[in-house]
Design a protein around this motif. Sequence first.
Motif, PDB file in Angstrom:
ATOM      1  N   ILE A  36       0.852  -1.186   0.000  1.00  0.00           N
ATOM      2  CA  ILE A  36       0.000   0.000   0.000  1.00  0.00           C
ATOM      3  C   ILE A  36       0.890   1.239   0.000  1.00  0.00           C
ATOM      4  O   ILE A  36       2.058   1.186   0.415  1.00  0.00           O
ATOM      5  N   ILE A  37       0.324   2.344  -0.447  1.00  0.00           N
ATOM      6  CA  ILE A  37       1.035   3.616  -0.528  1.00  0.00           C
ATOM      7  C   ILE A  37       0.281   4.633   0.319  1.00  0.00           C
ATOM      8  O   ILE A  37      -0.929   4.822   0.143  1.00  0.00           O
ATOM      9  N   ILE A  38       0.996   5.299   1.250  1.00  0.00           N
ATOM     10  CA  ILE A  38       0.385   6.323   2.091  1.00  0.00           C
ATOM     11  C   ILE A  38       1.140   7.625   1.877  1.00  0.00           C
ATOM     12  O   ILE A  38       2.301   7.762   2.282  1.00  0.00           O
ATOM     13  N   ASP A  39       0.479   8.572   1.233  1.00  0.00           N
ATOM     14  CA  ASP A  39       1.099   9.861   0.909  1.00  0.00           C
ATOM     15  C   ASP A  39      -0.016  10.882   0.746  1.00  0.00           C
ATOM     16  O   ASP A  39      -1.060  10.561   0.161  1.00  0.00           O
ATOM     17  N   ASP A  40       0.185  12.098   1.257  1.00  0.00           N
ATOM     18  CA  ASP A  40      -0.898  13.085   1.171  1.00  0.00           C
ATOM     19  C   ASP A  40      -0.911  13.852  -0.148  1.00  0.00           C
ATOM     20  O   ASP A  40      -1.773  14.695  -0.365  1.00  0.00           O
ATOM     21  N   MET A  56       2.177  12.202  -5.952  1.00  0.00           N
ATOM     22  CA  MET A  56       3.199  11.282  -5.456  1.00  0.00           C
ATOM     23  C   MET A  56       2.646   9.869  -5.336  1.00  0.00           C
ATOM     24  O   MET A  56       3.362   8.889  -5.600  1.00  0.00           O
ATOM     25  N   ARG A  57       1.386   9.742  -4.944  1.00  0.00           N
ATOM     26  CA  ARG A  57       0.791   8.399  -4.900  1.00  0.00           C
ATOM     27  C   ARG A  57       0.798   7.786  -6.298  1.00  0.00           C
ATOM     28  O   ARG A  57       1.094   6.600  -6.466  1.00  0.00           O
ATOM     29  N   ALA A  58       0.487   8.609  -7.284  1.00  0.00           N
ATOM     30  CA  ALA A  58       0.456   8.121  -8.667  1.00  0.00           C
ATOM     31  C   ALA A  58       1.850   7.726  -9.150  1.00  0.00           C
ATOM     32  O   ALA A  58       2.019   6.689  -9.810  1.00  0.00           O
ATOM     33  N   VAL A  59       2.851   8.529  -8.823  1.00  0.00           N
ATOM     34  CA  VAL A  59       4.232   8.230  -9.239  1.00  0.00           C
ATOM     35  C   VAL A  59       4.705   6.918  -8.628  1.00  0.00           C
ATOM     36  O   VAL A  59       5.274   6.051  -9.309  1.00  0.00           O
ATOM     37  N   ASN A  60       4.483   6.759  -7.327  1.00  0.00           N
ATOM     38  CA  ASN A  60       4.921   5.539  -6.650  1.00  0.00           C
ATOM     39  C   ASN A  60       4.201   4.311  -7.192  1.00  0.00           C
ATOM     40  O   ASN A  60       4.795   3.247  -7.367  1.00  0.00           O
ATOM     41  N   SER A  61       2.912   4.466  -7.446  1.00  0.00           N
ATOM     42  CA  SER A  61       2.136   3.352  -7.999  1.00  0.00           C
ATOM     43  C   SER A  61       2.656   2.958  -9.382  1.00  0.00           C
ATOM     44  O   SER A  61       2.806   1.766  -9.692  1.00  0.00           O
ATOM     45  N   GLN A  62       2.952   3.965 -10.191  1.00  0.00           N
ATOM     46  CA  GLN A  62       3.452   3.697 -11.539  1.00  0.00           C
ATOM     47  C   GLN A  62       4.803   2.992 -11.500  1.00  0.00           C
ATOM     48  O   GLN A  62       5.042   2.034 -12.242  1.00  0.00           O
ATOM     49  N   VAL A  75      -2.665  -2.963  -3.221  1.00  0.00           N
ATOM     50  CA  VAL A  75      -4.023  -3.201  -2.698  1.00  0.00           C
ATOM     51  C   VAL A  75      -4.697  -1.937  -2.177  1.00  0.00           C
ATOM     52  O   VAL A  75      -5.808  -2.011  -1.633  1.00  0.00           O
ATOM     53  N   GLY A  76      -4.062  -0.770  -2.354  1.00  0.00           N
ATOM     54  CA  GLY A  76      -4.741   0.448  -1.939  1.00  0.00           C
ATOM     55  C   GLY A  76      -3.796   1.587  -1.649  1.00  0.00           C
ATOM     56  O   GLY A  76      -2.582   1.407  -1.522  1.00  0.00           O
ATOM     57  N   THR A  77      -4.360   2.788  -1.566  1.00  0.00           N
ATOM     58  CA  THR A  77      -3.608   3.984  -1.200  1.00  0.00           C
ATOM     59  C   THR A  77      -4.385   4.749  -0.131  1.00  0.00           C
ATOM     60  O   THR A  77      -5.593   4.601   0.003  1.00  0.00           O
ATOM     61  N   ALA A  78      -3.667   5.576   0.626  1.00  0.00           N
ATOM     62  CA  ALA A  78      -4.285   6.412   1.655  1.00  0.00           C
ATOM     63  C   ALA A  78      -3.548   7.741   1.683  1.00  0.00           C
ATOM     64  O   ALA A  78      -2.416   7.864   1.204  1.00  0.00           O
ATOM     65  N   SER A  79      -4.190   8.759   2.289  1.00  0.00           N
ATOM     66  CA  SER A  79      -3.631  10.110   2.243  1.00  0.00           C
ATOM     67  C   SER A  79      -3.336  10.706   3.621  1.00  0.00           C
ATOM     68  O   SER A  79      -2.805  11.807   3.701  1.00  0.00           O
ATOM     69  N   ASP A 131      -6.596   2.624   8.829  1.00  0.00           N
ATOM     70  CA  ASP A 131      -7.762   1.839   8.407  1.00  0.00           C
ATOM     71  C   ASP A 131      -7.397   0.884   7.273  1.00  0.00           C
ATOM     72  O   ASP A 131      -7.816  -0.292   7.268  1.00  0.00           O
ATOM     73  N   LEU A 132      -6.605   1.371   6.322  1.00  0.00           N
ATOM     74  CA  LEU A 132      -6.213   0.538   5.178  1.00  0.00           C
ATOM     75  C   LEU A 132      -5.289  -0.598   5.615  1.00  0.00           C
ATOM     76  O   LEU A 132      -5.404  -1.730   5.135  1.00  0.00           O
ATOM     77  N   ILE A 133      -4.375  -0.301   6.528  1.00  0.00           N
ATOM     78  CA  ILE A 133      -3.474  -1.340   7.041  1.00  0.00           C
ATOM     79  C   ILE A 133      -4.266  -2.447   7.728  1.00  0.00           C
ATOM     80  O   ILE A 133      -4.030  -3.638   7.506  1.00  0.00           O
ATOM     81  N   HIS A 134      -5.218  -2.057   8.570  1.00  0.00           N
ATOM     82  CA  HIS A 134      -6.033  -3.065   9.256  1.00  0.00           C
ATOM     83  C   HIS A 134      -6.850  -3.892   8.255  1.00  0.00           C
ATOM     84  O   HIS A 134      -7.043  -5.106   8.445  1.00  0.00           O
ATOM     85  N   LYS A 135      -7.329  -3.247   7.202  1.00  0.00           N
ATOM     86  CA  LYS A 135      -8.168  -3.936   6.217  1.00  0.00           C
ATOM     87  C   LYS A 135      -7.367  -4.896   5.348  1.00  0.00           C
ATOM     88  O   LYS A 135      -7.798  -6.035   5.094  1.00  0.00           O
ATOM     89  N   GLU A 136      -6.197  -4.475   4.879  1.00  0.00           N
ATOM     90  CA  GLU A 136      -5.473  -5.231   3.856  1.00  0.00           C
ATOM     91  C   GLU A 136      -4.318  -6.080   4.390  1.00  0.00           C
ATOM     92  O   GLU A 136      -3.825  -6.960   3.698  1.00  0.00           O
ATOM     93  N   ASN A 137      -3.842  -5.780   5.615  1.00  0.00           N
ATOM     94  CA  ASN A 137      -2.714  -6.528   6.186  1.00  0.00           C
ATOM     95  C   ASN A 137      -1.555  -6.634   5.176  1.00  0.00           C
ATOM     96  O   ASN A 137      -1.167  -7.737   4.759  1.00  0.00           O
ATOM     97  N   PRO A 138      -0.983  -5.509   4.767  1.00  0.00           N
ATOM     98  CA  PRO A 138       0.033  -5.516   3.703  1.00  0.00           C
ATOM     99  C   PRO A 138       1.370  -6.101   4.167  1.00  0.00           C
ATOM    100  O   PRO A 138       1.643  -6.212   5.369  1.00  0.00           O
TER     101      PRO A 138
END
Length: 249
Positions: free
Chosen positions: A5-9, A13-19, A31-35, A42-49
Amino acid sequence: MIKAIIIDDETAMRAVNSQLLSEYFPEIKQVGTASCIKSGIDLIHKENPDLVLLDIQLSDGSGFQLLQKLPSYDFKVVFITAFDSFAIKAIKFSAIDYILKPINEIEFQQAIQRAIELIEKKEHTESQFNVLMESFKKELQNKKLVLRTQNSIHVVDISDIHYCKSDNSYTTFYFDDSEKILVSKSLKEYESLLKEYGFFRPHQSYLVNLNHIKKVDKTDHGFIIMKNKKEIPISTRQKKNLIDLLDHL
């Protein structure tokens, strides 16, 4: 398969890292991004990355604070940051990987590859995390802020600041024993400096140190009660953000 997962506000930058992950590490499943801290937790608890790409400076605090709010974790972290000597010093003490903004593709590949190797070896990095948090805490405990007034230069401990109040282009800092210091800079400028040290802006005229909050009144026109008994207003827009933030402390 490794889940990341990528966490960036910053949306860009989220798009660059994903690419870059997709291009160089197609075997990693994104499996997801957060800001922010809350959505990140919440995303960490949901996806267990297995892997988290974590920005240090988020809109509601720091990546370090996000990790502190987790009771435990076993994913690997690669920090992403603009140059910040304090943050990088803490990371270097713990030998945890980081990537500087603007992102260099070679450095990105190297950092992610090292993280993959640790994941595949099932190597525990708890001791590194403990060193990181100790270094982070020491920096916070000793962190000073210089406040210039018309007649003096004050050197204060950030942890001693209870709250700040805006008066147009001036800001008043409040401390223990009713001590206060008035400086000719806007509250917005200090908000950007202090948000990673546990400060929150509940109202356009106030910036509070979360460590000095005693109670939050959640009625319609709620307010904060500080440890020094001062009452601070909360805007309707910020009330939920504050309650969510305190829930994760």
